[in-house]
Design a protein around this motif. Structure first.
Motif, PDB file in Angstrom:
ATOM      1  N   ASN A   1       0.835  -1.201   0.000  1.00 24.69           N
ATOM      2  CA  ASN A   1       0.000   0.000   0.000  1.00 24.69           C
ATOM      3  C   ASN A   1       0.874   1.257   0.000  1.00 24.69           C
ATOM      4  O   ASN A   1       0.780   2.117   0.872  1.00 24.69           O
ATOM      5  N   ALA A   2       1.726   1.332  -1.002  1.00 24.09           N
ATOM      6  CA  ALA A   2       2.663   2.445  -1.098  1.00 24.09           C
ATOM      7  C   ALA A   2       1.924   3.770  -1.222  1.00 24.09           C
ATOM      8  O   ALA A   2       0.819   3.848  -1.782  1.00 24.09           O
ATOM      9  N   GLY A   3       2.540   4.813  -0.698  1.00 22.75           N
ATOM     10  CA  GLY A   3       1.928   6.129  -0.772  1.00 22.75           C
ATOM     11  C   GLY A   3       2.966   7.232  -0.752  1.00 22.75           C
ATOM     12  O   GLY A   3       4.100   7.029  -0.329  1.00 22.75           O
ATOM     13  N   ALA A   4       2.550   8.393  -1.218  1.00 24.26           N
ATOM     14  CA  ALA A   4       3.413   9.577  -1.205  1.00 24.26           C
ATOM     15  C   ALA A   4       2.569  10.779  -1.589  1.00 24.26           C
ATOM     16  O   ALA A   4       1.574  10.647  -2.313  1.00 24.26           O
ATOM     17  N   TYR A   5       2.961  11.927  -1.082  1.00 26.44           N
ATOM     18  CA  TYR A   5       2.367  13.199  -1.484  1.00 26.44           C
ATOM     19  C   TYR A   5       0.831  13.184  -1.357  1.00 26.44           C
ATOM     20  O   TYR A   5       0.099  13.615  -2.240  1.00 26.44           O
ATOM     21  N   GLY A   6       0.386  12.643  -0.216  1.00 29.77           N
ATOM     22  CA  GLY A   6      -1.018  12.753   0.136  1.00 29.77           C
ATOM     23  C   GLY A   6      -1.937  11.685  -0.419  1.00 29.77           C
ATOM     24  O   GLY A   6      -3.161  11.791  -0.254  1.00 29.77           O
ATOM     25  N   ALA A   7      -1.403  10.661  -1.070  1.00 31.08           N
ATOM     26  CA  ALA A   7      -2.259   9.597  -1.616  1.00 31.08           C
ATOM     27  C   ALA A   7      -1.583   8.243  -1.419  1.00 31.08           C
ATOM     28  O   ALA A   7      -0.357   8.154  -1.279  1.00 31.08           O
ATOM     29  N   GLU A   8      -2.399   7.191  -1.406  1.00 31.00           N
ATOM     30  CA  GLU A   8      -1.914   5.823  -1.272  1.00 31.00           C
ATOM     31  C   GLU A   8      -2.589   4.946  -2.315  1.00 31.00           C
ATOM     32  O   GLU A   8      -3.626   5.314  -2.879  1.00 31.00           O
ATOM     33  N   VAL A   9      -2.021   3.759  -2.520  1.00 28.43           N
ATOM     34  CA  VAL A   9      -2.590   2.824  -3.486  1.00 28.43           C
ATOM     35  C   VAL A   9      -4.044   2.520  -3.150  1.00 28.43           C
ATOM     36  O   VAL A   9      -4.894   2.419  -4.045  1.00 28.43           O
ATOM     37  N   LYS A  10      -4.369   2.396  -1.888  1.00 26.85           N
ATOM     38  CA  LYS A  10      -5.745   2.063  -1.480  1.00 26.85           C
ATOM     39  C   LYS A  10      -6.765   3.081  -1.993  1.00 26.85           C
ATOM     40  O   LYS A  10      -7.950   2.752  -2.164  1.00 26.85           O
ATOM     41  N   ASP A  11      -6.320   4.305  -2.238  1.00 26.04           N
ATOM     42  CA  ASP A  11      -7.229   5.360  -2.687  1.00 26.04           C
ATOM     43  C   ASP A  11      -7.636   5.206  -4.147  1.00 26.04           C
ATOM     44  O   ASP A  11      -8.648   5.789  -4.574  1.00 26.04           O
ATOM     45  N   VAL A  12      -6.862   4.461  -4.926  1.00 29.26           N
ATOM     46  CA  VAL A  12      -7.092   4.422  -6.384  1.00 29.26           C
ATOM     47  C   VAL A  12      -7.199   3.007  -6.942  1.00 29.26           C
ATOM     48  O   VAL A  12      -7.495   2.839  -8.133  1.00 29.26           O
ATOM     49  N   LEU A  13      -6.982   1.984  -6.132  1.00 29.53           N
ATOM     50  CA  LEU A  13      -6.996   0.616  -6.651  1.00 29.53           C
ATOM     51  C   LEU A  13      -8.422   0.107  -6.843  1.00 29.53           C
ATOM     52  O   LEU A  13      -9.238   0.144  -5.918  1.00 29.53           O
ATOM     53  N   ASP A  14      -8.731  -0.389  -8.048  1.00 29.43           N
ATOM     54  CA  ASP A  14      -9.997  -1.081  -8.296  1.00 29.43           C
ATOM     55  C   ASP A  14      -9.860  -2.560  -7.963  1.00 29.43           C
ATOM     56  O   ASP A  14     -10.676  -3.125  -7.255  1.00 29.43           O
ATOM     57  N   TRP A  15      -8.805  -3.186  -8.518  1.00 25.89           N
ATOM     58  CA  TRP A  15      -8.565  -4.594  -8.227  1.00 25.89           C
ATOM     59  C   TRP A  15      -7.111  -4.947  -8.518  1.00 25.89           C
ATOM     60  O   TRP A  15      -6.420  -4.236  -9.250  1.00 25.89           O
ATOM     61  N   ALA A  16      -6.692  -6.027  -7.917  1.00 26.36           N
ATOM     62  CA  ALA A  16      -5.374  -6.591  -8.211  1.00 26.36           C
ATOM     63  C   ALA A  16      -5.552  -8.065  -8.521  1.00 26.36           C
ATOM     64  O   ALA A  16      -6.324  -8.762  -7.841  1.00 26.36           O
ATOM     65  N   GLU A  17      -4.862  -8.539  -9.550  1.00 28.24           N
ATOM     66  CA  GLU A  17      -4.831  -9.973  -9.819  1.00 28.24           C
ATOM     67  C   GLU A  17      -3.628 -10.556  -9.095  1.00 28.24           C
ATOM     68  O   GLU A  17      -2.517 -10.024  -9.163  1.00 28.24           O
ATOM     69  N   VAL A  18      -3.872 -11.659  -8.395  1.00 27.85           N
ATOM     70  CA  VAL A  18      -2.888 -12.230  -7.492  1.00 27.85           C
ATOM     71  C   VAL A  18      -2.763 -13.716  -7.789  1.00 27.85           C
ATOM     72  O   VAL A  18      -3.752 -14.456  -7.750  1.00 27.85           O
ATOM     73  N   ALA A  19      -1.543 -14.154  -8.109  1.00 29.17           N
ATOM     74  CA  ALA A  19      -1.278 -15.577  -8.316  1.00 29.17           C
ATOM     75  C   ALA A  19      -1.070 -16.248  -6.970  1.00 29.17           C
ATOM     76  O   ALA A  19      -0.328 -15.746  -6.118  1.00 29.17           O
ATOM     77  N   THR A  20      -1.724 -17.384  -6.774  1.00 27.96           N
ATOM     78  CA  THR A  20      -1.607 -18.150  -5.530  1.00 27.96           C
ATOM     79  C   THR A  20      -1.353 -19.616  -5.881  1.00 27.96           C
ATOM     80  O   THR A  20      -1.510 -20.023  -7.044  1.00 27.96           O
TER      81      THR A  20
END
Length: 318
Positions: free
Chosen positions: A134-153
């Motif tokens: 959940n990287a962030g910088a300059y007032g925003a984080e990934v959580k603010d803009v992520l719709d979805w992530a594809e994850v290999a398991t």
């Protein structure tokens, strides 16, 4: 190597005793027992499915916010490269492979007059790593803009929303032995000139305040709860410019550690621990590492095993 012997037949590159240090931003660290660069998501899922549970698995992105210890990394190290770097532009967002650089995604969005992802230009890493922490910088984080992530398991490919990932400060709740393969970020059509100006403002601010051209690992410690920033606590404890061997606390931004040239991973990590000790003594606050530290210490780590000359001394740079 046992880990290598237990791998399934992969189409990607497999390398034993693979040097890792040169690939990290600190330029330190020992080799991977086995380094795997999967050919694509199917190759990666085959590896995850068939890799024995007792073989350690480590995922590397840009290794920009990481210390790899001098003794190297046990088991299998996965590094996504070719096949995981595609970027697709949509009307209201960007779909990016896990190996795509954050800065490239920000620049691609700006080039297509899509706003809201400018903060990514200030994060030195890959999309996979940005989602995973959940990287962030300059007032925003990934959580603010992520719709979805594809994850290999080990059991297949999952599509996880931001809610599924339970994002917290510098944390995402990924399943066990999971690897982010791509992600979609929301963006808003806007004025290309305004968006590009915002990118340039972030670049300028970063150049002015951070040692971006040095061998460093980015922000070393998380900002603790409350008003004080980590760098302010480090400065208050008198650690600006503090040095151990060839490792130094940056004088430009004291939440950054530097390899001045020839530092070991042990020196960098020990310097960070000394900073934590001094901040705790001065303020009562325990700083938490933001930099990920992985691997084994060297067998004859000079920080832990003093030779005839003893360990390097800690002090301010002249």
């Amino acid at each position: 190597m046992q880990a290598h012997a237990t791998l399934p037949p992969l189409r990607g590159r497999v390398q034993q005793d693979a040097p890792l240090g040169a690939a990290t931003w600190f330029r330190v660290g020992g080799p991977a027992d086995v380094l795997v660069r999967p050919a694509d998501a199917n190759d990666l899922m085959l590896l995850l499915r068939d890799l024995p549970d007792d073989v350690p698995l480590t995922v590397l992105g840009a290794a920009s916010n990481m210390i790899i210890r001098d003794g190297g990394v046990a088991g299998v190290v996965v590094r996504l490269a070719r096949g995981f770097g595609d970027i697709a532009v949509e009307a209201d967002g960007i779909v990016a492979g896990a190996a795509a650089l954050d800065v490239t995604v920000a620049e691609t969005a700006a080039a297509h007059a899509l706003g809201g992802l400018e903060f990514l230009v200030g994060i030195p890493g890959t999309i996979g790593g940005a989602v995973a922490m959940n990287a962030g910088a300059y007032g925003a984080e990934v959580k603010d803009v992520l719709d979805w992530a594809e994850v290999a398991t080990p059991t297949g490919l999952l599509r996880m929303t931001a809610a599924d990932l339970h994002f917290a400060y510098r944390h995402a709740a990924l399943p066990a032995r999971a690897v982010v393969t791509r992600a979609r970020f929301r963006a808003m059509p806007g004025d290309a000139t305004v968006i590009s100006a915002r990118l340039n403002d972030i670049r300028t601010a970063r150049e002015a305040t951070q040692p971006v051209r040095a061998r460093t690992g980015g922000s070393t410690f998380k900002n603790p709860p409350g008003a004080a920033k980590a760098w302010e606590l480090i400065d208050e404890a008198g650690c600006r410019g503090l040095a151990l061997g060839a490792a130094q606390v940056s004088e430009k931004h004291c939440n950054f550690l530097l390899n001045l040239g020839g530092a070991t991973a042990a020196e960098i990590e020990a310097l960070g621990e000394e900073v934590r000790t001094r901040v705790r003594a001065a303020t009562g606050i325990d700083l938490e590492w933001e930099i990920k530290r992985i691997g084994r210490p060297a067998p004859a780590d000079p920080i832990q095993h003093s030779g005839p000359g003893g360990p390097p001394s800690i002090g301010s740079m002249p």
